[in-house]
Each structure stands twice: as C-alpha cells, then as structure tokens.
Design a protein around this motif. Structure first.
Motif, PDB file in Angstrom:
ATOM      1  N   ASP A   5       0.599  -1.394  -0.042  1.00 41.09           N
ATOM      2  CA  ASP A   5      -0.740   0.053  -0.267  1.00 41.09           C
ATOM      3  C   ASP A   5       1.012   1.119   0.163  1.00 41.09           C
ATOM      4  O   ASP A   5       1.768   1.571   0.875  1.00 41.09           O
ATOM      5  CB  ASP A   5      -1.114   0.091   0.979  1.00 41.09           C
ATOM      6  CG  ASP A   5      -2.331   1.212   1.154  1.00 41.09           C
ATOM      7  OD1 ASP A   5      -1.282   1.946   0.368  1.00 41.09           O
ATOM      8  OD2 ASP A   5      -3.142   0.625   2.228  1.00 41.09           O
ATOM      9  N   SER A   6       0.654   2.022  -1.522  1.00 40.48           N
ATOM     10  CA  SER A   6       1.702   3.882  -0.843  1.00 40.48           C
ATOM     11  C   SER A   6       1.599   4.164  -0.083  1.00 40.48           C
ATOM     12  O   SER A   6       2.181   5.144   0.492  1.00 40.48           O
ATOM     13  CB  SER A   6       1.013   4.037  -2.395  1.00 40.48           C
ATOM     14  OG  SER A   6      -0.504   4.010  -2.483  1.00 40.48           O
ATOM     15  N   ARG A   7       0.815   4.406   1.057  1.00 36.76           N
ATOM     16  CA  ARG A   7      -0.006   4.929   1.503  1.00 36.76           C
ATOM     17  C   ARG A   7       1.225   4.716   3.495  1.00 36.76           C
ATOM     18  O   ARG A   7       0.814   5.586   3.689  1.00 36.76           O
ATOM     19  CB  ARG A   7      -1.301   4.445   1.585  1.00 36.76           C
ATOM     20  CG  ARG A   7      -2.017   5.673   0.742  1.00 36.76           C
ATOM     21  CD  ARG A   7      -3.536   5.493   1.177  1.00 36.76           C
ATOM     22  NE  ARG A   7      -3.912   3.793   1.545  1.00 36.76           N
ATOM     23  CZ  ARG A   7      -5.568   3.486   1.059  1.00 36.76           C
ATOM     24  NH1 ARG A   7      -5.870   4.440   1.940  1.00 36.76           N
ATOM     25  NH2 ARG A   7      -5.621   2.174   1.860  1.00 36.76           N
ATOM     26  N   SER A   8       0.863   3.355   3.269  1.00 39.76           N
ATOM     27  CA  SER A   8       1.402   3.390   4.299  1.00 39.76           C
ATOM     28  C   SER A   8       3.402   2.403   4.434  1.00 39.76           C
ATOM     29  O   SER A   8       3.822   2.031   5.318  1.00 39.76           O
ATOM     30  CB  SER A   8       0.926   2.224   5.094  1.00 39.76           C
ATOM     31  OG  SER A   8       0.599   0.807   4.286  1.00 39.76           O
ATOM     32  N   ALA A   9       3.629   2.125   3.173  1.00 32.84           N
ATOM     33  CA  ALA A   9       4.795   1.888   3.210  1.00 32.84           C
ATOM     34  C   ALA A   9       5.872   1.984   3.849  1.00 32.84           C
ATOM     35  O   ALA A   9       6.121   1.750   4.476  1.00 32.84           O
ATOM     36  CB  ALA A   9       4.752   2.090   1.272  1.00 32.84           C
ATOM     37  N   GLN A  10       6.178   3.282   3.138  1.00 35.72           N
ATOM     38  CA  GLN A  10       7.099   4.013   4.804  1.00 35.72           C
ATOM     39  C   GLN A  10       7.338   4.513   5.550  1.00 35.72           C
ATOM     40  O   GLN A  10       7.859   4.295   6.774  1.00 35.72           O
ATOM     41  CB  GLN A  10       7.029   5.677   3.787  1.00 35.72           C
ATOM     42  CG  GLN A  10       8.224   5.342   2.425  1.00 35.72           C
ATOM     43  CD  GLN A  10       6.951   5.141   1.560  1.00 35.72           C
ATOM     44  OE1 GLN A  10       5.955   5.101   1.424  1.00 35.72           O
ATOM     45  NE2 GLN A  10       7.760   6.034  -0.057  1.00 35.72           N
ATOM     46  N   HIS A  11       5.567   4.353   6.319  1.00 37.09           N
ATOM     47  CA  HIS A  11       5.534   3.923   7.332  1.00 37.09           C
ATOM     48  C   HIS A  11       5.348   3.207   8.591  1.00 37.09           C
ATOM     49  O   HIS A  11       5.947   2.683  10.099  1.00 37.09           O
ATOM     50  CB  HIS A  11       4.026   4.349   8.015  1.00 37.09           C
ATOM     51  CG  HIS A  11       4.671   5.721   6.777  1.00 37.09           C
ATOM     52  ND1 HIS A  11       5.173   7.022   7.044  1.00 37.09           N
ATOM     53  CD2 HIS A  11       3.213   6.348   6.184  1.00 37.09           C
ATOM     54  CE1 HIS A  11       4.950   8.008   6.641  1.00 37.09           C
ATOM     55  NE2 HIS A  11       3.359   7.492   5.542  1.00 37.09           N
ATOM     56  N   VAL A  12       5.662   1.570   7.566  1.00 36.61           N
ATOM     57  CA  VAL A  12       5.787   0.273   8.411  1.00 36.61           C
ATOM     58  C   VAL A  12       6.785  -0.335   9.243  1.00 36.61           C
ATOM     59  O   VAL A  12       6.910  -0.221  10.841  1.00 36.61           O
ATOM     60  CB  VAL A  12       5.975  -0.628   7.792  1.00 36.61           C
ATOM     61  CG1 VAL A  12       5.675  -2.129   8.153  1.00 36.61           C
ATOM     62  CG2 VAL A  12       4.727  -1.117   6.908  1.00 36.61           C
TER      63      VAL A  12
END
Length: 351
Positions: free
Chosen positions: A107-114
C-alpha cells in the motif's frame, strides 16, 4: 508491488541475472535495450548485492528497460531498514506477522511508515521514553496511521500476534512520560500514545487536564477525548469538549493544528504555529467521509467542535461538500436528539 503472502522473500537480495530471467531477458537483451556497456553489466550480473554497487545513472537506465526492477529496488530499500527493526522486535519478544507487513508494504500510503511503527513498538517494549516519543511523533498523519492502527489491532489485521505485552508497556510509559515538554516530538508522541491506549482500554490512561499555556496538555487532552469518542461513542464527552473550547484559545488553536496537520494541509511546525490562511482541501475530504461513517458521538464532535474551528480559519471551509455529506447523514439515520439538533444547526448555517 508483488509481495509473497508469507513475507518469505520480502527482502531477499537477488542478482540482476535472476531479475532479468524473470522478465525473459538475457544480458545481451539488457545491454541492447539499455545501451549500457557489456563490461558494466557483467560486473553486476551475478552479484546478489549489485544494488549496493550500481551507480545512479546506470540504475535509471536499467529501470527503464527491465520490468519489475523498480518494485525490487523499492522493496530492498524498505528491507534494509525494516530488517534490522524486525530483529529488534524479535529481541524484545514481539512476534510480527510477516504477511501483514507484506500487505502494508504493498500500500503506497503506508509502505514507508511500517518500519517507523515497528520501531516505536520496539522502543515501547524497552520502556525507552525518548525513542518511543521520537518514533511515535513520526507516525502523526492519516497515511502514517494506517500502519500505526495495524500495530494496535488484533489479528488478522494486526502487525503483532499478541498486542497485550505492548499495551502493558505503553501504560507503564504513560506514567514515565507525563506529557514531557512542549517540544513537537514529545507533545505529539505522548498524545498519540494517550490516544491509542484510550481507544484500546476505553479510559484515558493519564490526567490530561489542559493547562492554560501548555501545548502538550492541550494536545494530550484532545487525544484522550477523541479516543473516548471513537471507542465508547459517548456524546456527553463531546458536549463537554465543545464547552471547553468556548473559553480556551489554546484548545481552539490546538484543534485547528491537529486536524489540519493530521490531514497534511498544514506543516507540522516545531512551534505549532498556524498560517494566516491556506487550503484545507484534504481535511475537508476526510471530514466529509467521517460525517457519513462515524459514530454519533464523533459526528457530534465534528459539528460542534472540529468544523466550527476549521470554519473560523476558513469561513468557506468546503461548505458545499460538507453540507451534502451532513444532509445525507441526516436523511439516512435516526440520530440522538442532541446530535440531530447540533447537526441541523450547523447545516442551516452552511446553506
């Protein structure tokens, strides 16, 4: 980006040769298509860690001709940080669901935040207040919240097999942190922890009574209030909060800053400053969604607290969009008389 359901190959390095073979291309094909020297490709071709050695210009040419390479580069970029954080989680006794990690990375919305979300979990388990607030503060925002909500959710939606140890450590940290200073990271990190624990337990885990000139107490107070509204659906809590806004400028400024910064319409300024004007387009779109789908207590909060404060900043704040959403909600649902009266009053003022 395609990720195995079990996460087994999520971060595995692959030689350029394997990536090309998957696309039915030979080295000669890649040389021809990319116009790169054969000598350059031959040095990278069978090396699993070729990505660490390739130049930026060469990588751009390869991405342009090799299907799937951009996904691989993205996956490896996440993996270099996330892999070490997953080991930290294992060391502190957290069992992380590889499958859920994989789905969030797609999910491009959450990928960097995992990775940041799991780093916050590791810090909480170590009872490290400094690292906890620094990581949680970077989770402030609607996109970031997708990963953060997964951290505190139960399986199969949750990142963790068991959230109980994390909740226990979080409650212990609340006593250590006690709101801290007025710095951005401490204020936001502490407020997020208050909010998430309130939603999970149904009770605000600390005394968050707002103080006259303290931004941290205003933010924590609102965090607890919103947690109660979402978890318990208590309209009396919304009524009390609306009254507290009437005579407290700090709470009103905090409400505006919180809504607009969460939905990325205002920068998360270190001093919590507010621009004199600016578009609130993202906030309007998300508030319209909440009007349609939220519980009655949260709807009451929107029409009596959030939207009036946002309209003070922008008198024309998405009037048409919000009026349509509110009109639809009133037509489709039988509401508590207090919620109905407050909603009707706001709708009338918009027409």
């Amino acid at each position: 980006m395609s990720v195995p359901a079990d996460g087994s190959l999520l971060f595995s390095p692959q030689p350029l040769e394997s990536l090309a073979e998957a696309a039915m291309l030979s080295m000669a094909d890649v040389v021809f298509l990319s116009k790169l020297p054969a000598s350059t490709l031959s040095r990278l071709w069978r090396n699993e860690f070729w990505l660490d050695r390739v130049s930026g210009a060469t990588l751009q040419q390869l991405i342009a001709v090799l299907p799937g390479l951009s996904d691989y580069v993205t996956r490896r970029s996440y993996g270099s940080r996330l892999g070490s954080i997953l080991r930290e989680c294992d060391d502190v006794g957290l069992e992380v669901s590889n499958g859920r990690v994989g789905s969030l990375l797609t999910d491009s919305r959450s990928a960097q935040h995992v990775a940041t979300t799991l780093a916050a979990a590791s810090s909480m388990m170590r009872l490290d207040p400094h690292e906890t607030v620094l990581n949680l503060a970077r989770c402030w925002g609607v996109s970031q919240d997708l990963a953060l909500n997964a951290l505190f959710a139960e399986e199969p939606r949750g990142l963790l097999a068991d959230t109980a140890p994390l909740i226990e450590k979080g409650l212990q940290l609340i006593d250590v942190l006690d709101g801290g200073t007025n710095s951005l990271h401490t204020t936001v990190g502490y407020g997020i922890l208050v909010h998430k624990l309130t939603k999970l337990t149904g009770a605000v885990p600390a005394d968050t009574t707002p103080h006259a000139r303290e931004r941290n107490s205003a933010f924590a107070y609102r965090s607890g209030i919103v947690g109660v509204l979402l978890q318990a659906g208590d309209t009396d809590t919304s009524i009390a909060y609306a009254r507290s806004l009437d005579n407290n400028v700090l709470l009103r400024r905090n409400e505006l800053w919180s809504m607009a910064s969460y939905y990325a319409d205002m920068p998360r300024s270190p001093d919590f400053s507010l621009p004199a004007r600016g578009s609130l387009q993202n906030t309007a779109a998300e508030v319209a969604k909440d009007i349609c789908c939220s519980n009655e207590a949260y709807l009451h909060y929107l029409v009596t607290s959030a939207i009036p404060v946002l309209r003070e900043h922008d008198p024309l704040f998405a009037s048409d969009v919000l009026a349509r959403a509110l009109s639809d909600r009133l037509e489709q649902a039988v509401l508590d008389k207090r919620v109905l009266a407050a909603s009707t009053k706001l709708l009338t003022s918009m027409l």
